[in-house]
Write a protein that holds these residues in place. Structure first.
Motif: not given
Lengths: 221, 220
Positions: A4, A174, A187-188, A191-192, A195, B69, B72-73, B76
């Motif tokens: 992931i 962003m 995107y994981v 984006m993480t 954040a 978040w 998009y996340v 997954y």
């Protein structure tokens, strides 16, 4: 089976995200100083002795405070070029942040000035201070300390509002994260990471405001 | 202005989404705010820490980042939410965290004498909370909640960036269709202003209803 969260991919996009973070930082600082100036202007308009100007100032503050920042950003982005003013997206973004938060800063200034006791103004009058000297030596030193918490909050809120500038293609954090995501369809990680970066930046900012408050608190207590 | 009239149904559809989303996420935020706010002023350390982490995390990252978040996340991670669910959850979580701070500070502002009185009447913890603390605190919360509601309504404009056809989204698509931006954005600003004013007057009315029968009125 892919995992992931891929660390190699995270390392790969890190430089792009850092470049975005620099733009975020510039936009926040720029927007903050713009809001300090615009706030003063809005306050001065609202306090004008001419009724029409005072109404304009107050109406402007009300409008800026009750409409979304995103729409205000679009207004500047789409309408300024029609008026022949072409700015870089970053400049437009800084201006939008300055206007939106300037309305809040104007309110903070007003509260700061209102916090000065009536007797101080009377004392200034009886000692025949000039207007400049009165503000320089008496009013501002007393008005600034109570302003620090609310201006500090403005700064932190502004930091968290900068992602909105991605909507007008300002290459901030962003935007960089979204870009990294759309190029790789992963995107994981971006984006993480974004954040977490915002969390870290706002915690640092909150701590800095806390330190500043303590320092001012002891000096002007 | 003829242009605006031509696209009136697009504007109305956008307003409907904005209002629907504001109401749904405000309700979620209210529930989260009360739960987290009460937990933050609880005697149990676990609850205090858990709600503290929730509040700091969601206040520390921006609403747009949270929406992106979730949008998009989560897919997954095998969780598929519709954009509406995503937006409601994102805004609700974010403003729930701000609301929790309001709830906590207002609970703390309830005078100690009231708590002593509740103890003297042998009220249990939940009785004290329900009969004494929350009704008192709720009146103090109203002006602050009113500000938060306006902030929430403004923040709904962000959902246009995760493909929800709200007012901002409609405005943007009318601009791309017609190449005319000034009037469209001006009307959009005006609509948001009206929605905010209506929400503010609704909250003032609620405040009056809640403080009915109290002689002291709302504390400064």
């Amino acid at each position: 089976m892919t995992e992931i969260f891929s660390w190699p991919f995270a390392a790969e996009i890190l430089p792009a995200l850092l470049r975005g973070a620099v733009v975020t930082f510039i936009a926040t600082i720029g927007g903050f100083f713009a809001s300090l100036i615009i706030g003063a202007v809005l306050l001065a308009l609202g306090r004008s002795k001419q009724t029409a100007i005072a109404w304009l100032g107050r109406g402007l503050v009300e409008l800026l405070r009750s409409t979304p920042l995103l729409i205000q950003v679009y207004v500047l982005f789409f309408v300024l070029p029609d008026a022949g003013i072409v700015l870089e997206p970053v400049t437009t973004g800084i201006l939008a942040l300055g206007l939106y938060h300037g309305a809040y800063v104007a309110e903070a200034y007003r509260a700061g000035l209102d916090s000065i006791p009536r007797g101080q103004w009377d004392a200034i009058e009886s000692l025949r201070f000039s207007r400049f000297a009165a503000y320089r030596y008496l009013i501002l030193p007393q008005a600034i300390a109570p302003l620090v918490p609310s201006l500090g909050n403005t700064f932190i809120t502004m930091l968290k509002d900068t992602p909105i500038l991605a909507a007008i293609t300002v290459p901030e954090l962003m935007f960089a994260a979204n870009d990294a995501g759309s190029q790789s369809f992963r995107y994981v990680e971006p984006m993480t990471m974004a954040a977490i970066a915002y969390l870290v930046m706002s915690l640092i900012a909150a701590f800095a405001v806390f330190l500043l408050r303590q320092r001012l608190g002891t000096r002007y207590a | 202005m003829a242009l605006i009239w031509e696209y009136r149904f697009d504007f109305l559809a956008g307003v409907w989404w904005t209002v629907k989303l504001s109401v749904l996420s405000a309700l979620l935020a209210l529930v989260l705010a009360i739960v987290a706010g009460v937990a933050r002023s609880s005697k149990l350390r676990v609850l205090r820490i858990a709600s503290g982490v929730y509040v700091e995390f969601f206040r520390g990252t921006s609403a747009l980042v949270q929406l992106f978040w979730l949008f998009y996340v989560l897919p997954y991670l095998g969780i598929d939410l519709t954009p509406l669910q995503c937006a409601t959850l994102g805004l609700g979580l974010c403003f729930g965290a701000y609301g929790a701070e309001v709830v906590r500070s207002c609970i703390q502002a309830v005078p100690q004498g009231q708590l002593d009185a509740a103890a003297a009447l042998n009220f249990s913890y939940f009785q004290t909370l329900r009969i004494v603390i929350l009704p008192e605190a709720l009146i103090m919360m109203m002006p602050l909640f009113s500000n938060l509601l306006i902030e929430l309504i403004k923040a709904t404009s962000l959902v246009s960036l995760i493909t929800i056809p709200d007012l901002t989204f409609q405005a943007k698509s009318i601009i791309t269709k017609t190449y005319s931006s000034g009037n469209v954005l001006l009307v959009t600003l005006a609509i948001y202003l009206v929605i905010s004013l209506i929400a503010a007057s609704f909250m003032r009315r609620m405040e009056k209803v809640l403080s009915r029968g109290r002689q002291t009125g709302q504390p400064a």
